[in-house]
Design a protein around this motif. Sequence first.
Motif, short mmCIF file in Angstrom:
data_model
loop_
_atom_site.label_atom_id
_atom_site.label_comp_id
_atom_site.label_asym_id
_atom_site.label_seq_id
_atom_site.Cartn_x
_atom_site.Cartn_y
_atom_site.Cartn_z
N LEU A 576 0.82 -1.22 0.00
CA LEU A 576 0.00 0.00 0.00
C LEU A 576 0.85 1.26 0.00
O LEU A 576 0.52 2.24 -0.69
CB LEU A 576 -0.93 0.00 1.22
N LEU A 577 1.95 1.26 0.74
CA LEU A 577 2.79 2.46 0.78
C LEU A 577 3.43 2.73 -0.57
O LEU A 577 3.45 3.87 -1.05
CB LEU A 577 3.87 2.29 1.88
N ASP A 578 3.93 1.69 -1.21
CA ASP A 578 4.51 1.86 -2.55
C ASP A 578 3.44 2.31 -3.54
O ASP A 578 3.70 3.19 -4.39
CB ASP A 578 5.13 0.54 -3.03
N LEU A 579 2.25 1.75 -3.42
CA LEU A 579 1.17 2.11 -4.33
C LEU A 579 0.78 3.58 -4.15
O LEU A 579 0.53 4.29 -5.13
CB LEU A 579 -0.04 1.21 -4.07
N ALA A 580 0.73 4.04 -2.90
CA ALA A 580 0.36 5.43 -2.63
C ALA A 580 1.37 6.40 -3.24
O ALA A 580 0.99 7.41 -3.84
CB ALA A 580 0.24 5.65 -1.13
N TRP A 581 2.65 6.09 -3.11
CA TRP A 581 3.67 6.97 -3.70
C TRP A 581 3.60 6.92 -5.23
O TRP A 581 3.78 7.94 -5.91
CB TRP A 581 5.07 6.57 -3.21
N GLU A 585 2.97 10.06 -7.77
CA GLU A 585 3.84 10.43 -8.90
C GLU A 585 3.04 10.71 -10.16
O GLU A 585 3.36 11.63 -10.93
CB GLU A 585 4.86 9.30 -9.16
N VAL A 586 1.97 9.94 -10.37
CA VAL A 586 1.17 10.11 -11.59
C VAL A 586 -0.06 10.98 -11.34
O VAL A 586 -0.95 11.06 -12.19
CB VAL A 586 0.75 8.74 -12.17
N GLN A 587 -0.12 11.58 -10.11
CA GLN A 587 -1.19 12.50 -9.75
C GLN A 587 -2.58 11.84 -9.87
O GLN A 587 -3.52 12.40 -10.41
CB GLN A 587 -1.13 13.77 -10.61
N GLN A 588 -2.68 10.63 -9.32
CA GLN A 588 -3.95 9.91 -9.31
C GLN A 588 -4.26 9.39 -7.90
O GLN A 588 -4.76 8.28 -7.71
CB GLN A 588 -3.92 8.75 -10.31
N LYS A 589 -4.00 10.23 -6.93
CA LYS A 589 -4.17 9.80 -5.54
C LYS A 589 -5.64 9.49 -5.20
O LYS A 589 -5.91 8.69 -4.30
CB LYS A 589 -3.63 10.88 -4.59
N GLU A 590 -6.55 10.11 -5.92
CA GLU A 590 -7.97 9.87 -5.61
C GLU A 590 -8.37 8.42 -5.83
O GLU A 590 -9.38 7.94 -5.28
CB GLU A 590 -8.86 10.80 -6.44
N THR A 591 -7.59 7.68 -6.64
CA THR A 591 -7.93 6.27 -6.88
C THR A 591 -7.70 5.41 -5.64
O THR A 591 -8.18 4.27 -5.58
CB THR A 591 -7.09 5.71 -8.04
N ALA A 609 -5.57 14.56 3.76
CA ALA A 609 -5.14 13.59 4.76
C ALA A 609 -4.12 12.61 4.17
O ALA A 609 -3.15 12.23 4.82
CB ALA A 609 -6.34 12.83 5.31
N LEU A 610 -4.33 12.22 2.92
CA LEU A 610 -3.40 11.31 2.25
C LEU A 610 -2.03 11.97 2.10
O LEU A 610 -0.99 11.33 2.30
CB LEU A 610 -3.96 10.90 0.89
#
Length: 670
Positions: A576-581, A585-591, A609-610
């Motif tokens: 999850l941590l790697d996925l969040a970073w 990077e691709v500016q898709q944190k909302e996913t 919060a993220l």
Amino acid sequence: MDYFCWFYFLFGILVSSNLGSSSDDKGPIGPVINVTKHISFHDFSSNNPRLNQDLTLLGSVIVSDGKKSIQIPDPEREGDDLKHLAGRAIYSSPIRFLDPRTETPASFETTFSFQFEVKSNSSNESTSDLGKSVGGSGLTFIIVPDELTVGRAGPWLGMLNDLCDDDYKTVAIEFDTRQNPEFGDPNDNHLGINLGSIVSTAAINASDVGVQLNDGSIHRVWISYDGRKRFMDIRLAPEEKGYPSKSVYSGLLDLSPYLNEYMFVGFSAATGNHTQIHNILSWNFTSISQASLRVPSTETCQNRIMLQNDTQSEIAHRKTPNSFFIFLAVVILLVVVLINLYFSSYKKDDDFDEAMTTLPEKKQRPRPPNKARRFTIAEVSIATRNFSELQILGSDEKSVTYKATMLNGCNVVVKRFLTQFFNTHGFEKRQFHKEIKAISKIRHPNLVPIRGWCYDNQETIVVYDFIPNGSLDKWLFGVGVLPWTRRFKVVKDLADSLAYLHSKQLAHKNVKSSSVFLDVSFRAVVGDFGFVLTSTGSTRFESMVSQTADVFEFGVAVLEVIAGRSRKSNPGERDLLDLAWAMHEVQQKETLVDRRMGAVVNLEQAIRALDIGLLCTLNENKGRPTMEEVVEFLNMEKPIPELPPGRPVCLFPYSSTTGLCSGYACTAFK
């Protein structure tokens, strides 16, 4: 044993009947009188010889000779660290506040003057910042059932402890300088009437009467309550303006459900992340309660003497059958005792009796409510049914956790550390126990209280409160779906608890979703402390390292709360941590936001919060914030620093669990 109880019970009935006492020992009700109590402090100076006798000081509080006031918190003892402190000043003697026969509250009038001195939280805080009313948290006039309990710090204003049960009756008038929306506060400059709850029954904007509570001025309050009419009137004004013509609050208010017959009266105050010194400069209090006298008994000693002289023969005549009945009753009781002894020899519970025989017989001194104490191994053994497997809640490589019920009926959680854990890791038990005791003294609304410990027979055991709603991971990854508002509140509660711990130079050392519990109101409380010591010789350095690790673990927990999934990925799933970073990077944190919450998610709040969570997982020398800063980020009190475009890569050995790096430099960002 049972037969002794029966013996004393029957013997008591027998003796009382032979003494000829009437069914109403207190006699008939007589005339009603007024019971009056008056308290007066023109100022609070230690030169007053009765001050030490009349005032009980609890927590962080002092009588200041310089200001001739009660000061909460105590600036002399605490120095510059005035955060998260609470104190009380209570009149030492109980006062009658309720007539139990008629359920009529006492009438009372009180007036007191107070002044708030706003203090900066750091040397970096400018004078201009102090003019922005950043002080906190506030002062209360309180009526409470005991003179031992100190309430919570922060928004609890030292008036109430959330660990107290519903029977802990209290009445308070609060003067609050911080806005806490979760408690229904209208703003950061208000009065509140609190009846048995931290949530105000009525809240009034102090600005409506031209008062700014923390402007440094001296203010005076007049409170009057008519117990017979159940009517309260509150007035507030700057000291120099005198008695105001307009009430701040005036209306019907029944205090009787929140009063005992005798209660204690005084003041409480507290600080949170922001600080101020609460000065009480003078105080007058008068109460009037109604009490019913009882008609004196006609059974006087002189009457008995006269009766004895006149009816000597009649009394002698009555003695013979009475003596016979006493003899007969004693014989019957002896027979009952022998029969009970005979049958009780066949009823044994070996495990329970063995444990009970080891219970200490000496009486313990009374302890303040909720104060942690040392348990015996017998008490813990009985509570866990001799450490029964049926009581086990969970286990890991260092401990086994049991659900237990103490002899007073209180449900607790018992964490029993394994002996091989200490032997394998070479931990020094003495230092380990010292840390347990230090954390057991901590009380915060978002920390699970440690009820006590046990070090008997080579055992190391910690006893916590039992939180019935279970741990956060069960709600995130198992039962139900927590809505976003609850999740965001959990994040803030977790941040507040860790910030408070770190302010006390302590660390949690085991921050994860399974260590966060939800109480009946779904407030997050953090428990299951790590108590793991590093091999370093410096306690100060160890504490600093552990706090940094707490921040990293908090960041991971925030990601789990937002995503609704554990960092421990299933087979084929990305960490999850790697996925969040990667999504950053691709500016898709909302996913990453848990889709099960539906459309009622505040997406902007979730992304913020993220970002805070990711910021907490940076390498410690690349911008990882402190928990105090995290609280400010979450409360919108401070802008979030810009995140790097990618997660830093460390050249030195690096722990993916704590985010700690063994070196002092890291490579450039990806």
